[in-house]
Design a protein around this motif. Structure first.
Motif, mmCIF file in Angstrom:
data_model
loop_
_atom_site.group_PDB
_atom_site.id
_atom_site.type_symbol
_atom_site.label_atom_id
_atom_site.label_comp_id
_atom_site.label_asym_id
_atom_site.label_seq_id
_atom_site.Cartn_x
_atom_site.Cartn_y
_atom_site.Cartn_z
ATOM 1 N N CYS A 1 7.229 7.511 4.709
ATOM 2 C CA CYS A 1 7.188 7.482 3.244
ATOM 3 C C CYS A 1 5.755 7.725 2.756
ATOM 4 C CB CYS A 1 7.699 6.142 2.746
ATOM 5 S SG CYS A 1 7.862 6.067 0.965
ATOM 6 N N PRO A 2 5.237 8.943 2.923
ATOM 7 C CA PRO A 2 3.877 9.209 2.462
ATOM 8 C C PRO A 2 3.773 9.192 0.934
ATOM 9 C CG PRO A 2 4.910 11.207 3.269
ATOM 10 C CD PRO A 2 5.863 10.077 3.524
ATOM 11 N N VAL A 3 2.575 9.042 0.435
ATOM 12 C CA VAL A 3 2.341 9.020 -1.013
ATOM 13 C C VAL A 3 2.832 10.326 -1.631
ATOM 14 C CG1 VAL A 3 0.569 8.944 -2.800
ATOM 15 C CG2 VAL A 3 0.349 7.506 -0.787
ATOM 16 N N GLY A 4 3.448 10.203 -2.792
ATOM 17 C CA GLY A 4 3.894 11.398 -3.514
ATOM 18 C C GLY A 4 5.316 11.816 -3.204
ATOM 19 N N THR A 5 6.029 11.012 -2.367
ATOM 20 C CA THR A 5 7.419 11.370 -2.089
ATOM 21 C C THR A 5 8.356 10.420 -2.766
ATOM 22 O OG1 THR A 5 7.463 10.057 -0.067
ATOM 23 C CG2 THR A 5 6.914 12.394 0.128
ATOM 24 N N ILE B 1 -13.908 -8.580 7.412
ATOM 25 C CA ILE B 1 -12.546 -8.173 7.759
ATOM 26 C C ILE B 1 -12.544 -6.682 8.055
ATOM 27 C CG2 ILE B 1 -10.153 -8.021 6.981
ATOM 28 C CD1 ILE B 1 -10.815 -10.268 4.994
ATOM 29 N N GLU B 2 -11.966 -6.314 9.177
ATOM 30 C CA GLU B 2 -11.768 -4.904 9.538
ATOM 31 C C GLU B 2 -10.264 -4.645 9.466
ATOM 32 O OE1 GLU B 2 -14.112 -2.602 10.515
ATOM 33 O OE2 GLU B 2 -15.751 -4.041 10.257
ATOM 34 N N ILE B 3 -9.877 -3.630 8.711
ATOM 35 C CA ILE B 3 -8.457 -3.297 8.547
ATOM 36 C C ILE B 3 -8.257 -1.813 8.830
ATOM 37 C CG2 ILE B 3 -6.531 -3.114 6.927
ATOM 38 C CD1 ILE B 3 -7.648 -5.528 5.470
ATOM 39 N N LEU B 4 -7.246 -1.514 9.634
ATOM 40 C CA LEU B 4 -6.861 -0.133 9.875
ATOM 41 C C LEU B 4 -5.580 0.140 9.104
ATOM 42 C CD1 LEU B 4 -7.075 2.600 11.307
ATOM 43 C CD2 LEU B 4 -5.819 1.580 13.228
ATOM 44 N N SER B 5 -5.669 1.036 8.107
ATOM 45 C CA SER B 5 -4.475 1.444 7.368
ATOM 46 C C SER B 5 -4.079 2.837 7.852
ATOM 47 C CB SER B 5 -4.717 1.435 5.853
ATOM 48 O OG SER B 5 -5.650 2.415 5.470
ATOM 49 N N ILE B 6 -2.796 3.010 8.072
ATOM 50 C CA ILE B 6 -2.238 4.258 8.596
ATOM 51 C C ILE B 6 -1.392 4.912 7.514
ATOM 52 C CG2 ILE B 6 -0.703 5.259 10.356
ATOM 53 C CD1 ILE B 6 -3.244 4.117 11.544
ATOM 54 N N ILE B 7 -1.489 6.223 7.405
ATOM 55 C CA ILE B 7 -0.626 6.958 6.500
ATOM 56 C C ILE B 7 0.796 6.864 7.025
ATOM 57 C CG2 ILE B 7 -0.064 9.225 5.532
ATOM 58 C CD1 ILE B 7 -3.086 9.860 5.774
ATOM 59 N N ASP B 8 1.696 6.392 6.197
ATOM 60 C CA ASP B 8 3.083 6.179 6.592
ATOM 61 C C ASP B 8 3.790 7.521 6.762
ATOM 62 O OD1 ASP B 8 5.716 5.419 6.935
ATOM 63 O OD2 ASP B 8 5.687 3.957 5.312
ATOM 64 N N PRO B 9 4.173 7.878 7.994
ATOM 65 C CA PRO B 9 4.822 9.166 8.204
ATOM 66 C C PRO B 9 6.244 9.220 7.643
ATOM 67 C CG PRO B 9 4.768 7.930 10.254
ATOM 68 C CD PRO B 9 3.996 7.137 9.239
ATOM 69 N N LEU C 1 0.855 -1.187 0.000
ATOM 70 C CA LEU C 1 0.000 0.000 0.000
ATOM 71 C C LEU C 1 0.889 1.234 0.000
ATOM 72 C CD1 LEU C 1 -2.438 -1.154 2.827
ATOM 73 C CD2 LEU C 1 -2.751 -1.427 0.356
ATOM 74 N N PRO C 2 1.239 1.750 -1.159
ATOM 75 C CA PRO C 2 2.135 2.910 -1.209
ATOM 76 C C PRO C 2 1.635 4.068 -0.335
ATOM 77 C CG PRO C 2 1.764 2.044 -3.413
ATOM 78 C CD PRO C 2 0.812 1.328 -2.495
ATOM 79 N N GLY C 3 2.498 4.503 0.575
ATOM 80 C CA GLY C 3 2.164 5.614 1.460
ATOM 81 C C GLY C 3 1.346 5.233 2.675
ATOM 82 N N HIS C 4 1.012 3.951 2.826
ATOM 83 C CA HIS C 4 0.231 3.472 3.962
ATOM 84 C C HIS C 4 0.829 2.162 4.470
ATOM 85 C CE1 HIS C 4 -2.733 6.146 2.157
ATOM 86 N NE2 HIS C 4 -3.388 6.113 3.303
ATOM 87 N N PHE C 5 0.456 1.790 5.684
ATOM 88 C CA PHE C 5 0.771 0.459 6.188
ATOM 89 C C PHE C 5 -0.423 -0.029 6.995
ATOM 90 C CE2 PHE C 5 2.398 3.359 9.388
ATOM 91 C CZ PHE C 5 1.966 2.813 10.586
ATOM 92 N N VAL C 6 -0.544 -1.347 7.109
ATOM 93 C CA VAL C 6 -1.642 -1.944 7.862
ATOM 94 C C VAL C 6 -1.219 -2.038 9.318
ATOM 95 C CG1 VAL C 6 -3.018 -4.027 8.216
ATOM 96 C CG2 VAL C 6 -2.592 -3.178 5.906
ATOM 97 N N ALA C 7 -2.016 -1.428 10.196
ATOM 98 C CA ALA C 7 -1.697 -1.414 11.618
ATOM 99 C C ALA C 7 -2.508 -2.437 12.404
ATOM 100 C CB ALA C 7 -1.953 -0.019 12.191
ATOM 101 N N ASP C 8 -3.691 -2.812 11.896
ATOM 102 C CA ASP C 8 -4.559 -3.715 12.640
ATOM 103 C C ASP C 8 -5.468 -4.462 11.675
ATOM 104 O OD1 ASP C 8 -5.685 -4.827 15.003
ATOM 105 O OD2 ASP C 8 -7.331 -3.384 14.916
#
Length: 116
Positions: A112-116, A102-110, A87-94
């Motif tokens: 390597c955020p999208v667009g960098t 299925i419940e998934i929590l994706s977090i914005i990766d501090p 998941l570019p710019g995100h990671f699965v935390a839960d």
């Protein structure tokens, strides 16, 4: 930096159109894990935030692709918990697997955020 438009078309917006959102990427990867006899659909997406992070809580439902009662192998919950999601710019935390939901929590990766 100046971005030129040709024929009323912004080249940056064209690049963004081709990117897939996190929910679509999750559906594709879970569909691949569940196998061709299952379908995966997004039921709900809600913004999520803590003091230090922000992301999205995704609710997905797996169903039998060709009708009938859907079942997943008992190892599916372990398999999805160990899966490295791309998941570019995100990671699965839960991840929570409850039957065919299925419940998934994706977090914005501090880092390597999208667009960098």
């Amino acid at each position: 930096m100046r971005v030129e438009q040709k024929n009323g078309h912004n080249p940056r917006s064209a690049q963004k159109i081709h990117r897939k959102d996190v929910g679509s990427l999750l559906i594709e990867e879970i569909r691949a894990l569940a196998g061709p006899s299952h379908d995966v659909q997004m039921v709900r997406e809600r913004p999520w935030a803590s003091i230090t992070f922000s992301g999205i809580r995704h609710s997905l439902l797996i169903s039998q692709a060709k009708g009938g009662e859907a079942t997943l192998p008992p190892s599916f919950a372990d398999q999805i918990a160990e899966h490295e999601f791309d998941l570019p710019g995100h990671f699965v935390a839960d991840i929570l697997v409850d039957g065919m939901t299925i419940e998934i929590l994706s977090i914005i990766d501090p880092v390597c955020p999208v667009g960098t």
